[in-house]
Design an enzyme around this catalytic site. Structure first.
Site, PDB file in Angstrom:
ATOM      1  N   TYR A 188      -7.102  -3.317  12.299  1.00 23.23           N
ATOM      2  CA  TYR A 188      -7.751  -2.304  11.973  1.00 23.23           C
ATOM      3  C   TYR A 188      -9.346  -2.228  12.371  1.00 23.23           C
ATOM      4  O   TYR A 188     -10.231  -2.262  11.244  1.00 23.23           O
ATOM      5  CB  TYR A 188      -7.618  -2.011  10.471  1.00 23.23           C
ATOM      6  CG  TYR A 188      -6.074  -1.366  10.231  1.00 23.23           C
ATOM      7  CD1 TYR A 188      -5.869   0.047  10.155  1.00 23.23           C
ATOM      8  CD2 TYR A 188      -4.847  -2.340   9.673  1.00 23.23           C
ATOM      9  CE1 TYR A 188      -4.610   0.591   9.934  1.00 23.23           C
ATOM     10  CE2 TYR A 188      -3.756  -1.794   9.589  1.00 23.23           C
ATOM     11  CZ  TYR A 188      -3.672  -0.485   9.680  1.00 23.23           C
ATOM     12  OH  TYR A 188      -2.238   0.175   9.369  1.00 23.23           O
ATOM     13  N   GLU A 242       3.253  -8.183   7.059  1.00 27.90           N
ATOM     14  CA  GLU A 242       1.953  -8.828   6.419  1.00 27.90           C
ATOM     15  C   GLU A 242       2.005  -9.947   5.537  1.00 27.90           C
ATOM     16  O   GLU A 242       1.590  -9.593   4.468  1.00 27.90           O
ATOM     17  CB  GLU A 242       1.002  -7.741   6.268  1.00 27.90           C
ATOM     18  CG  GLU A 242       0.390  -7.115   7.626  1.00 27.90           C
ATOM     19  CD  GLU A 242      -0.516  -6.154   7.371  1.00 27.90           C
ATOM     20  OE1 GLU A 242      -0.892  -5.971   6.122  1.00 27.90           O
ATOM     21  OE2 GLU A 242      -1.061  -5.300   8.217  1.00 27.90           O
ATOM     22  N   ASP A 256       0.882  -1.240   0.034  1.00 29.97           N
ATOM     23  CA  ASP A 256       0.196   0.008  -0.087  1.00 29.97           C
ATOM     24  C   ASP A 256       0.755   1.229  -0.050  1.00 29.97           C
ATOM     25  O   ASP A 256       0.686   2.004   0.887  1.00 29.97           O
ATOM     26  CB  ASP A 256      -0.777   0.050   1.209  1.00 29.97           C
ATOM     27  CG  ASP A 256      -1.908   1.102   1.287  1.00 29.97           C
ATOM     28  OD1 ASP A 256      -2.302   1.675   0.217  1.00 29.97           O
ATOM     29  OD2 ASP A 256      -2.055   1.448   2.623  1.00 29.97           O
ATOM     30  N   GLU A 289       0.666  -1.620  14.286  1.00 34.46           N
ATOM     31  CA  GLU A 289      -0.063  -0.848  13.151  1.00 34.46           C
ATOM     32  C   GLU A 289      -1.728  -0.739  13.888  1.00 34.46           C
ATOM     33  O   GLU A 289      -2.071  -1.953  14.225  1.00 34.46           O
ATOM     34  CB  GLU A 289      -0.177  -1.156  11.838  1.00 34.46           C
ATOM     35  CG  GLU A 289       0.913  -1.233  11.063  1.00 34.46           C
ATOM     36  CD  GLU A 289       0.982  -1.762   9.764  1.00 34.46           C
ATOM     37  OE1 GLU A 289      -0.330  -1.406   9.199  1.00 34.46           O
ATOM     38  OE2 GLU A 289       1.596  -1.856   8.966  1.00 34.46           O
TER      39      GLU A 289
HETATM   40  C1  GCB Z   1      -1.503  -2.299   6.587  1.00 37.64           C
HETATM   41  C2  GCB Z   1      -0.212  -2.349   5.948  1.00 37.64           C
HETATM   42  C3  GCB Z   1       0.157  -0.855   5.504  1.00 37.64           C
HETATM   43  C4  GCB Z   1      -1.234  -0.335   5.035  1.00 37.64           C
HETATM   44  C5  GCB Z   1      -2.183  -0.030   6.100  1.00 37.64           C
HETATM   45  C6  GCB Z   1      -3.415   0.707   5.499  1.00 37.64           C
HETATM   46  O1  GCB Z   1      -1.929  -3.266   7.200  1.00 37.64           O
HETATM   47  O2  GCB Z   1       0.845  -2.766   6.572  1.00 37.64           O
HETATM   48  O3  GCB Z   1       1.040  -0.986   4.763  1.00 37.64           O
HETATM   49  O4  GCB Z   1      -0.622   1.127   4.477  1.00 37.64           O
HETATM   50  O5  GCB Z   1      -2.482  -1.446   6.492  1.00 37.64           O
HETATM   51  O6  GCB Z   1      -3.447   1.707   5.787  1.00 37.64           O
HETATM   52  O7  GCB Z   1      -4.305  -0.329   5.140  1.00 37.64           O
END
Ligand code: GCB
Length: 652
Positions: A504, A451, A207, A540
């Site tokens: 997330y 990941e 990403d 994260e």
């Molecule tokens: C993740 C990734 C990261 C992305 C982020 C997102 O899990 O490790 O590279 O930018 O999520 O914002 O989706």
């Protein structure tokens, strides 16, 4: 990785190759000036051309490296360091995939071309992704991988004739294949009703935008022909005695003498030694402490190495000075210890990313970022998702910002990307990364990947081998990879020292429902801890927010939603950090560019700062939190708070 003749790689598309795993030849010391070493930076404007021919091979077919680039067609001015993508007005160049050509003609000091006792080295800090280099039309080196430096000894070329000028040509291909790091795939679109003939796009599973070009400085530096090639330092502490173990590799002669001397910050000699390896003892040593953990964080000694040798051209000396921080790192079932004290990572994930320059190194940006980190009270970051410039790590050493140093192993999703070809390359990348970064006290852990599809069958063997190799290369630091696989399906997790988990909640699922975060996050931690009894870092978490978008009650993409989501995470983090959670790293420090996608509004907006480094509401929330956390975990702190940026948040 260094390679043979260029011809085989003069193709677009799959850059598939096998490479034997061999311990890397030679060191990769940062090119510092000293009494015996000079450097000449080649930053500035280079000539540039992208090879838009159908097969992208015209440059090789017409041997553009044989003569000045302007003779084979039009060229553009291209700044170095910078990505080439965003400096122009040409949309096709922005998304170009294939070979681009850089060229620079330089004049060398006369001494450099006349003194046969001098070795002249060309060093390229980063060329993304595959690079081939010629000097005066002669092939000197190739390198795979866009985030680590490589060098060529060009003494013979610059000393071989009456020439005082020299022409450096660098061809760079940004194509990613299933076996590159990061991996990618070229998708050929063959439906003639939809796409023109020969149409293809680069597909990736990560990403961030695949910026390319000469991202870091290119420079020439000199050493004597007998020279200090590598230094490895590890440190330990016995009571209050600091132990500095050193090992030095010399090239060019077997008959030499080495003297080492350790100086404190006042320039006072605190220990001396001789020979290629040994241990220096520093009574009442000042330890290297992280930012906000001690009143004098980031104490750095200087290791001065002096080489003297007899050579055919007479006696030579070489001098190199390495900053050294004395500190220990250890991991228990539930703690991450620095100098024997529990360390809690409160920090960020970053990207090398900014307007116009893309991933190009830029001092003002770097200094701004460090000022923001210190304002925030951040004591750590992860180099998501590739090794950053060496200057970044040098500042971390100097300011006490702790680093989880990550390889470019991001987006490893396809079964092919777990093959032996990929694994061998990944092992080699870890060698290059450790060779470059091993002496930074700020680096406390290696992350081999982000990941990956670690529930796929080959992932077990892949990570077992990769992590064992990394530990063999550097037994002094813990190793991890960052996962988003379920705790009971992850085949790589058994091999890591610290569980780093990304989640997330209430962003990529249960959209808008922040009320589920606490339950889901607590379950996540409990499951992982029960399965592994290893310390856990929330590596994260975050939410997109478009700076200036406000909604109350909070809605997704507003600053209030980003802040509210973080607050929900913090409730659980505050419970679990009393047990086994040892860190929290927000995604992300700043907004950054990605590929164009419906879910990305000119890039990823999960930054707590905008791409221009202005704070969103979440930055103030985190600032309060990080300074509070720092208050709880600092040691030996006396009333010197005025030294700290943002000191009003300190209580003594
Ligand atoms: C993740 C990734 C990261 C992305 C982020 C997102 O899990 O490790 O590279 O930018 O999520 O914002 O989706």
């Amino acid at each position: 990785m260094l390679r043979g003749p260029a011809g085989a790689w003069a193709v677009l598309g799959p850059l598939l190759w096998g490479c034997g795993l061999a311990l890397l030849q030679g060191g990769m010391l940062y090119p510092r000036e000293s009494r015996s070493r000079e450097r000449k930076e080649l930053d500035g404007l280079w000539r540039f051309r992208a090879d838009f021919s159908d097969n992208r091979r015209q440059g090789f077919e017409q041997q553009w490296y044989r003569a000045p680039l302007r003779e084979s067609g039009p060229t553009l001015d291209m700044p170095v360091p910078s990505s080439f993508n965003d400096v122009g007005q040409d949309g096709q160049l922005r998304s170009f995939v294939g070979w681009v050509w850089y060229e620079r003609e330089i004049t060398l000091p006369q001494r450099w071309s006349e003194d046969l006792g001098m070795r002249v080295v060309l060093r390229i800090g980063s060329a993304h992704y595959y690079a081939i280099v010629w000097v005066n039309g002669v092939h000197v080196v190739e390198h795979e991988g866009g985030h680590l430096p490589f060098e060529a000894d060009v003494s013979k070329l610059v000393q071989s004739g009456p020439l005082s000028s020299c022409r450096i040509t660098i061809a760079i291909n940004n194509t990613l294949s299933p076996h590159t790091l990061p991996p990618g795939t070229i998708l050929y679109k063959t439906d003639p009703s939809k796409y023109p003939k020969g149409y293809f796009v680069q597909d990736t599973k990560f990403d961030f935008f695949n910026y390319a070009g000469l991202h870091r400085s290119v420079l020439l530096y000199t050493t004597p022909t007998t020279y200090i090639d590598d230094i490895t330092v590890t440190t330990d502490v016995d009571q209050d005695i600091g132990l500095v173990n050193y090992q030095i590799v010399v090239q060019g002669s077997d008959h030499f003498q080495l003297d080492v001397c350790l100086l404190d910050e006042e320039g006072k000699v605190v220990a001396k030694g001789a020979g290629a390896q040994g241990q220096l003892q520093v009574p009442s040593a000042h330890l290297w402490w992280p930012y906000l953990m001690h009143e004098h964080p980031a104490y750095l000694y200087s290791l001065e190495v002096k080489l003297t040798a007899q050579t055919a051209v007479g006696p030579v000396s070489d001098f190199y000075t390495l900053p050294v921080g004395i500190r220990t790192v250890a991991v228990t079932e539930s703690q991450f210890l620095i100098n024997g004290k529990p360390f809690y990572f409160h920090g960020v994930n970053k990207h090398e990313d900014a307007d116009i320059r893309g991933k190009g190194f830029d001092w003002p940006l770097l200094v701004k970022d460090f000022n923001l980190l210190r304002w925030l009270g951040a004591n750590a970051f992860r180099t998501s998702h590739y090794p950053y410039a060496e200057e970044v790590l040098q500042l971390c050493d100097r300011y006490g910002i702790v680093v989880i140093d990550e390889s470019p192993g991001v987006g490893i999703m396809l079964v092919e990307s777990f093959s032996n070809v990929s694994l061998q390359h990944h092992l080699q990348v870890m060698e290059e990364m450790i060779r470059r970064d091993k002496n930074h006290p700020a680096v406390v852990m290696w992350s081999v990947a982000n990941e990956p599809a670690s529930s796929l069958k080959p992932a077990g063997y892949y990570f077992k081998t990769l992590i064992a190799h990394t530990k063999a290369l550097d037994p002094s630091r813990p190793v991890t990879f960052v996962t988003n696989t379920k705790y009971d399906a992850d085949l790589g997790a058994p091999y890591v020292d610290v569980i780093c988990v990304n989640s997330y909640y209430s962003w990529y699922h249960d959209y808008g429902h922040m009320e589920v975060i606490q339950l889901q996050l607590a379950t996540q931690f409990e499951n992982w801890y029960e399965a592994y009894q290893k310390p856990i870092i929330q590596s994260e978490y975050g939410a997109d927010a478009i700076a200036g978008f406000h909604q109350d009650p909070p809605l997704m993409f507003s600053e209030e939603y980003q802040k509210g989501l973080l607050e929900q995470y913090h409730v659980v983090l505050d419970q679990k950090r009393k047990e086994y959670v040892v860190g929290e790293l927000i995604w992300n420090f700043a907004d950054f560019m990605t590929d164009q996608l419906p879910g990305r509004m000119i890039g990823n907006r999960k930054g707590i700062f905008t791409r221009q480094r202005q704070p969103k509401s979440a930055a103030f929330l985190l600032r309060e939190r990080y300074w509070k956390l720092a208050n709880e975990t600092r040691y030996h702190w006396s009333a010197v708070k005025s030294q700290c940026v943002g000191s009003s948040l300190f209580t003594v």
